[in-house]
Scaffold this motif. Structure first.
Motif, PDB file in Angstrom:
ATOM      1  N   ASP A  40       0.841  -1.203   0.000  1.00  0.00           N
ATOM      2  CA  ASP A  40       0.000   0.000   0.000  1.00  0.00           C
ATOM      3  C   ASP A  40       0.875   1.253   0.000  1.00  0.00           C
ATOM      4  N   THR A  41       0.818   2.012  -1.065  1.00  0.00           N
ATOM      5  CA  THR A  41       1.631   3.244  -1.115  1.00  0.00           C
ATOM      6  C   THR A  41       0.985   4.374  -0.313  1.00  0.00           C
ATOM      7  N   GLY A  42      -0.269   4.183   0.089  1.00  0.00           N
ATOM      8  CA  GLY A  42      -0.989   5.260   0.777  1.00  0.00           C
ATOM      9  C   GLY A  42      -1.585   6.263  -0.207  1.00  0.00           C
ATOM     10  N   THR A  88      13.093   8.067 -13.614  1.00  0.00           N
ATOM     11  CA  THR A  88      13.593   7.970 -12.238  1.00  0.00           C
ATOM     12  C   THR A  88      12.467   7.450 -11.367  1.00  0.00           C
ATOM     13  N   ARG A  89      12.321   6.150 -11.388  1.00  0.00           N
ATOM     14  CA  ARG A  89      11.120   5.589 -10.761  1.00  0.00           C
ATOM     15  C   ARG A  89      11.392   5.205  -9.318  1.00  0.00           C
ATOM     16  N   TRP A  90      11.706   6.213  -8.512  1.00  0.00           N
ATOM     17  CA  TRP A  90      12.033   5.897  -7.121  1.00  0.00           C
ATOM     18  C   TRP A  90      10.818   5.403  -6.340  1.00  0.00           C
ATOM     19  N   CYS A  91       9.622   5.771  -6.795  1.00  0.00           N
ATOM     20  CA  CYS A  91       8.402   5.407  -6.065  1.00  0.00           C
ATOM     21  C   CYS A  91       8.222   3.888  -5.997  1.00  0.00           C
ATOM     22  N   THR A  92       8.375   3.205  -7.110  1.00  0.00           N
ATOM     23  CA  THR A  92       8.187   1.752  -7.124  1.00  0.00           C
ATOM     24  C   THR A  92       9.221   1.086  -6.225  1.00  0.00           C
ATOM     25  N   ARG A  93      10.457   1.572  -6.337  1.00  0.00           N
ATOM     26  CA  ARG A  93      11.543   0.988  -5.532  1.00  0.00           C
ATOM     27  C   ARG A  93      11.279   1.169  -4.038  1.00  0.00           C
ATOM     28  N   LEU A  95       8.453   2.391  -2.384  1.00  0.00           N
ATOM     29  CA  LEU A  95       7.114   2.182  -1.802  1.00  0.00           C
ATOM     30  C   LEU A  95       6.533   0.804  -2.114  1.00  0.00           C
ATOM     31  N   LYS A  96       7.058   0.158  -3.113  1.00  0.00           N
ATOM     32  CA  LYS A  96       6.493  -1.151  -3.475  1.00  0.00           C
ATOM     33  C   LYS A  96       7.510  -2.284  -3.267  1.00  0.00           C
ATOM     34  N   LEU A  97       8.686  -2.158  -3.882  1.00  0.00           N
ATOM     35  CA  LEU A  97       9.625  -3.280  -3.854  1.00  0.00           C
ATOM     36  C   LEU A  97      10.302  -3.437  -2.493  1.00  0.00           C
ATOM     37  N   GLY A 175      -2.730   1.237  -9.033  1.00  0.00           N
ATOM     38  CA  GLY A 175      -1.563   2.046  -8.662  1.00  0.00           C
ATOM     39  C   GLY A 175      -1.966   3.412  -8.137  1.00  0.00           C
ATOM     40  N   CYS A 176      -0.959   4.229  -7.930  1.00  0.00           N
ATOM     41  CA  CYS A 176      -1.176   5.526  -7.270  1.00  0.00           C
ATOM     42  C   CYS A 176      -2.115   6.416  -8.085  1.00  0.00           C
ATOM     43  N   THR A 177      -2.851   7.251  -7.373  1.00  0.00           N
ATOM     44  CA  THR A 177      -3.772   8.184  -8.034  1.00  0.00           C
ATOM     45  C   THR A 177      -3.009   9.036  -9.051  1.00  0.00           C
ATOM     46  N   PHE A 178      -1.780   9.402  -8.684  1.00  0.00           N
ATOM     47  CA  PHE A 178      -1.033  10.330  -9.542  1.00  0.00           C
ATOM     48  C   PHE A 178       0.002   9.634 -10.418  1.00  0.00           C
ATOM     49  N   CYS A 179      -0.193   8.361 -10.678  1.00  0.00           N
ATOM     50  CA  CYS A 179       0.851   7.646 -11.433  1.00  0.00           C
ATOM     51  C   CYS A 179       1.178   8.356 -12.755  1.00  0.00           C
ATOM     52  N   PHE A 180       2.458   8.573 -12.966  1.00  0.00           N
ATOM     53  CA  PHE A 180       2.913   9.292 -14.170  1.00  0.00           C
ATOM     54  C   PHE A 180       2.800   8.436 -15.425  1.00  0.00           C
ATOM     55  N   PHE A 181       2.469   7.155 -15.254  1.00  0.00           N
ATOM     56  CA  PHE A 181       2.246   6.321 -16.440  1.00  0.00           C
ATOM     57  C   PHE A 181       0.856   6.565 -17.036  1.00  0.00           C
ATOM     58  N   GLN A 182       0.054   7.362 -16.335  1.00  0.00           N
ATOM     59  CA  GLN A 182      -1.298   7.631 -16.844  1.00  0.00           C
ATOM     60  C   GLN A 182      -1.256   8.357 -18.177  1.00  0.00           C
ATOM     61  N   ILE A 273       3.564   0.884 -18.599  1.00  0.00           N
ATOM     62  CA  ILE A 273       2.936   0.144 -17.520  1.00  0.00           C
ATOM     63  C   ILE A 273       4.050  -0.397 -16.635  1.00  0.00           C
ATOM     64  N   CYS A 274       3.729  -0.581 -15.380  1.00  0.00           N
ATOM     65  CA  CYS A 274       4.713  -1.113 -14.456  1.00  0.00           C
ATOM     66  C   CYS A 274       4.202  -2.454 -13.937  1.00  0.00           C
ATOM     67  N   LEU A 275       5.028  -3.464 -14.061  1.00  0.00           N
ATOM     68  CA  LEU A 275       4.628  -4.823 -13.674  1.00  0.00           C
ATOM     69  C   LEU A 275       4.257  -4.909 -12.195  1.00  0.00           C
ATOM     70  N   CYS A 277       3.081  -2.410 -10.203  1.00  0.00           N
ATOM     71  CA  CYS A 277       1.936  -1.595  -9.769  1.00  0.00           C
ATOM     72  C   CYS A 277       0.683  -1.832 -10.583  1.00  0.00           C
ATOM     73  N   HIS A 278       0.802  -2.262 -11.803  1.00  0.00           N
ATOM     74  CA  HIS A 278      -0.348  -2.231 -12.725  1.00  0.00           C
ATOM     75  C   HIS A 278      -0.772  -3.595 -13.195  1.00  0.00           C
ATOM     76  N   LYS A 279      -0.620  -4.598 -12.389  1.00  0.00           N
ATOM     77  CA  LYS A 279      -0.975  -5.935 -12.846  1.00  0.00           C
ATOM     78  C   LYS A 279      -2.300  -6.367 -12.281  1.00  0.00           C
TER      79      LYS A 279
HETATM   80  S1  SF4 Z   1       1.710   3.291  -9.393  1.00  0.00           S
HETATM   81 FE1  SF4 Z   1       2.990   4.674 -10.572  1.00  0.00          FE
HETATM   82  S2  SF4 Z   1       3.473   6.351  -9.124  1.00  0.00           S
HETATM   83 FE2  SF4 Z   1       2.760   4.616  -7.899  1.00  0.00          FE
HETATM   84  S3  SF4 Z   1       4.597   3.482  -7.290  1.00  0.00           S
HETATM   85 FE3  SF4 Z   1       3.830   2.579  -9.205  1.00  0.00          FE
HETATM   86  S4  SF4 Z   1       4.935   3.601 -10.859  1.00  0.00           S
HETATM   87 FE4  SF4 Z   1       5.129   4.857  -9.003  1.00  0.00          FE
END
Ligand code: SF4
Length: 279
Positions: A40-42, A88-93, A95-97, A175-182, A273-275, A277-279
């Motif tokens: 949960d990233t919050g 620079t995907r520090w969020c996945t690293r 907050l998730k991994l 994934g996050c509300t503000f995901c930049f992959f949107q 897409i991020c494996l 966060c988005h699966k």
């Molecule tokens: S959903 Fe998007 S913003 Fe959130 S951790 Fe994954 S890549 Fe980052």
């Protein structure tokens, strides 16, 4: 290798594929005792929690919530207010991994092996995501092995009564509300469905840009610009044109209703897409 020396884990992102994999494992491998977890990233959509609650009901066991020890705001400060981005995907690293690795390491330290079940479908190529660099942690891809593709995933969700997550009406990724992959259309819809989350993203972006960040959430424009009425109209028109083209090109499939929503990844391609966060 006996089961009690092996930890079986399945990460749920709040998306359709990982949920369908949980359904599949419950139906086809009830003998395997699996720990289902959600990192949960919050900053998740409320629809994600609602979907996971329903899935818990189907699985008949709680989904373990792994919370990062430090939240998004903490890490944002560490990264000098620079927004995470595809580059620079520090969020996945962070907050998730990281929370997953801490959690699984406890079991490995106790001498267990672990198998992590990941929902890569048979119609997908292996994409960047969590891959194990630990000898005692193995990755299993049951959908690939069983030849289950996107239609198979939809059937698993339909037949279990779970259906799709509710955000699917307007956005096709977890994934996050503000995901930049949107995609830009997803930002417009976030603004319409969760205006507070959109405002929060705008505020993060403003601070980031003032701090010299080279990235805005959406490529090439700020959310403030994206939210202007004329720009919204343009984004919606572009999206509708893309939907019309896709519908015209699609071969009719008698198994799927004509009004089935076309998901964003089909429309815009799956590269964004991020494996994890988005699966
Ligand atoms: S959903 Fe998007 S913003 Fe959130 S951790 Fe994954 S890549 Fe980052």
């Amino acid at each position: 290798m006996t089961q009690n020396l092996t930890k079986h884990v399945l990460g749920l992102s709040g998306g359709k594929d990982s949920a369908a994999l949980a359904v599949y494992m419950r139906q086809h491998h009830p003998e395997i005792e699996i720990d289902y977890f959600f990192t949960d990233t919050g900053k998740e959509l409320p629809e994600v929690y609602e979907f996971l609650n329903r899935l818990e009901g189907f699985l008949g066991k709680p989904i373990i919530s792994l919370n990062p020890d430090r939240d998004f705001d903490f890490w944002l400060k560490q990264y000098k207010s620079f927004l995470p981005s595809a580059q620079t995907r520090w969020c996945t690293r962070q907050l998730k991994l990281r929370p997953f690795e801490h959690w699984i390491q406890k079991f490995l330290d106790e001498g267990m092996e672990a198998i992590s079940y990941v929902a890569i479908r048979a119609d997908e190529q292996y994409r960047e995501g969590y891959s194990s660099n630990k000898d005692k942690l193995k990755i299993s891809l049951p959908f690939m092995e069983a030849g289950i593709d996107k239609i198979g995933v939809m059937e698993l969700l339909d037949s279990s009564g779970l259906g799709l997550p509710k955000y699917y009406n307007w956005r096709s990724r977890s994934g996050c509300t503000f995901c930049f992959f949107q995609q830009k259309i997803e930002w417009v819809r976030l603004m319409e469905h969760h205006p507070q989350a959109f405002e929060e993203a705008k505020a993060y972006e403003k601070t980031a840009v003032e701090s010299g960040s080279p990235f805005t959430w959406s490529q090439g424009e700020s959310l403030e610009d994206l939210a202007k009425p004329e720009r919204i109209a343009q984004i919606k028109a572009n999206h509708e044109a893309r939907v019309a083209r896709q519908k015209a090109n699609a071969q009719s499939n008698p198994l799927r209703p004509d009004d089935e929503p076309i998901d964003i990844d089909t429309l815009y391609g799956q590269s964004k897409i991020c494996l994890t966060c988005h699966k």
